[in-house]
Design a protein around this motif. Structure first.
Motif, PDB file in Angstrom:
ATOM      1  N   UNK A  87       0.853  -1.184   0.000  1.00 32.38           N
ATOM      2  CA  UNK A  87       0.000   0.000   0.000  1.00 32.38           C
ATOM      3  C   UNK A  87       0.895   1.242   0.000  1.00 32.38           C
ATOM      4  N   UNK A  88       0.359   2.346  -0.514  1.00 30.48           N
ATOM      5  CA  UNK A  88       1.145   3.581  -0.598  1.00 30.48           C
ATOM      6  C   UNK A  88       1.519   4.094   0.784  1.00 30.48           C
ATOM      7  N   UNK A  89       2.678   4.731   0.853  1.00 28.32           N
ATOM      8  CA  UNK A  89       3.144   5.236   2.149  1.00 28.32           C
ATOM      9  C   UNK A  89       3.050   6.759   2.230  1.00 28.32           C
ATOM     10  N   UNK A  96      -6.857  -1.304  -3.596  1.00 27.22           N
ATOM     11  CA  UNK A  96      -6.146  -0.911  -2.389  1.00 27.22           C
ATOM     12  C   UNK A  96      -4.682  -0.551  -2.646  1.00 27.22           C
ATOM     13  N   UNK A 127      -2.043   3.610  -5.188  1.00 26.01           N
ATOM     14  CA  UNK A 127      -0.978   4.570  -4.911  1.00 26.01           C
ATOM     15  C   UNK A 127       0.325   3.841  -4.574  1.00 26.01           C
TER      16      UNK A 127
END
Lengths: 337, 337
Positions: free
Chosen positions: B131-133, B196, B199
């Motif tokens: 998942x994007x940070x 999900x 990004x």
């Protein structure tokens, strides 16, 4: 995906209540859909439902065994497989919110095929969605949005659905996450949809309905969360809500799992209107739902009064103080039932 | 996914050039990566590359057969299978942008396994993204955004990458769509990622790099497109661009495939800054790229002058007039190379 009822809730041998929060959430909202719970030796969770064996559940008329517990990592413990196979052999479907697909375990796949039973993996979508169309649908819709993930959007939507029904509105809850799917018996885990079909899936989840019917849609993520905002925006566009409720947790400083600061409630109201008007030009905020669990009652009431006054909107904690004031707002803005 | 070069482009027996636009796009931008084209009897498309058989391509050193053509529906015509199997037997990998997975066709799957060759399905992601940070990465980034889908974002990003390289900047093109993946030799079709991870995939596509290096990122969709805005927002957050270019087609009245009216260029600038500042507070617009194909040259120049003046930004048609003025803007805002 329609999950047959009544449910028999399988809790396995999980070590604490948190690991059974799916089952507990189902019982909180749909106790009348549940026949009983199946617990293995060592299970430390309890939904309060009658304990029964799988064969007792099947004899009592249960239609689906719900895997209502998780172990760390989302895997299916080997010692649960025998119970699942027994349920299939007893004529039940099986539904799971685990990461692993039920059908990827050979013994389960074979038992389902042999008995002609359904396996529901609510984290995995088998429905083929169309891309979103953005066309106006009949019916009215309320979406729960949030300043962050995990701030009570599902609880808020379920409480709003119940409060509206209690006041004589016809409404239904539209699930967009895995526990919500068990609670509504239908839906899709939106975070598991292929990116091109997010808003299309949201349109499918809240389809055309009677003009007087209200769909109360479970929110996901936050427009300000750098990991998940794409899901949130697709859900907003596809839901085309007439109204939304902002959910908030007042003690949180950064967005869940990242270092990004929390947006203000006003930021969320403004951005939701700005983006949401693409598919519903009349979108408006009708209330603020605050999780005040970290505050004592006086602090909570003071906080809600301050937030409500600041935004000119009803502000409540759905768990502590109910949704009456927000239903009043619906009545004032959109008319009595 | 890294696709081995040089490429051998397979055009099949498609009836027109449009059906071979993937191959033509590759030759437009990466002719030096391509050894030749393979055409079956009846093929009406031509990339201008030397015609050769698969065995001639293999002898010449080709490493990957690219399925550079599509038939209606994205299926793989049965009469193409023999050529694909021959390529695998000749030691080539095979890459495809079709909807169908190459490995779902038994003869192709077996030939790949027998020869130890890779099958690349660029519409399907095999990479597991995080998942994007939202954490700031070193390097500089430019993202192409659009008032709509299919307004020239890929072309703009490729032209900008080339123009910046020509002016002495170090830059690279980051692909987010299937044709772009063939042109960059790496990347992911962002619209095929699980929601999900949008990004997170965008962060993977434009990773940390040298502080002076510019990544020029292909855009997807539009923040104002009711079908695809979620993908666009996730890409914007994950890309954390320092600068963006707005792409526009001036004769379009509604968004592609839906009835939603087109936003204005100013709408896109404002919303991109508002959303983009979540992961890059310094985000700014550096230019406008207009597809003026529907206008004659005088009209095009007049339109660009008007749009440029209105927004106080360089406005150009990358195909007709190049990207020099936008590179000038980069130099003025961020310094010479």
């Amino acid at each position: 995906m329609e999950i047959a009822r009544p449910y028999l809730l399988f809790l396995g041998d999980v070590p604490d209540a948190l690991a059974a929060k799916t089952a507990i959430g189902i019982v909180d909202w749909r106790k009348d859909w549940c026949l009983g719970q199946v617990r293995m030796p060592g299970c430390a969770a309890d939904t309060g439902l009658p304990d029964m064996t799988i064969s007792e559940g099947a004899e009592g008329g249960a239609k689906t065994l719900i895997i209502g517990a998780v172990n760390a990592g989302g895997r299916l413990p080997e010692n649960w497989v025998e119970s699942i196979v027994e349920a299939l052999n007893s004529g039940l479907d099986v539904a799971s919110g685990l990461h692993v697909r039920l059908g990827s375990i050979l013994a389960i796949k074979e038992a389902a095929e042999k008995n002609g039973r359904q396996l529901h993996d609510v984290r995995h979508n088998t429905t083929s969605f169309a891309t979103g169309k953005g066309t106006k649908r009949s019916g009215k819709r309320i979406l729960a949005v949030g300043t962050d993930c995990s701030v009570g959007k599902k609880y808020t939507a379920l409480a709003m659905d119940k409060a509206m029904n209690d006041r004589g509105y016809t409404s239904s809850f539209c699930a967009t996450g895995q526990t919500g799917v068990f609670i509504s018996g239908r839906g899709a885990a939106l975070d598991a949809v292929i990116a091109d079909f997010i808003s299309g899936a949201a349109e499918w989840l809240s389809p055309e309905t009677d003009p007087s019917h209200w769909q109360i849609i479970e929110g996901q993520g936050s427009l300000f969360h750098p990991s998940f905002a794409g899901v949130t925006l697709g859900l907003l566009h596809g839901s085309q809500p007439d109204a939304f409720i902002v959910c908030h947790e007042p003690t949180r400083k950064t967005m869940r799992g990242v270092d990004t600061p929390l947006p203000s409630i006003q930021d969320v109201i403004d951005m939701t209107i700005q983006c949401g008007k693409l598919t519903n030009p009349d979108i408006r905020c009708i209330g603020i739902a605050v999780n005040t669990a970290a505050l004592d009652e006086d602090e909570a009431l003071a906080y809600l009064a301050k937030v409500g006054e600041k935004h000119g909107l009803p502000a409540t904690d759905p768990v502590r103080f109910g949704m009456e004031t927000i239903v009043d707002k619906v009545s004032a803005e959109f008319g009595a039932p």
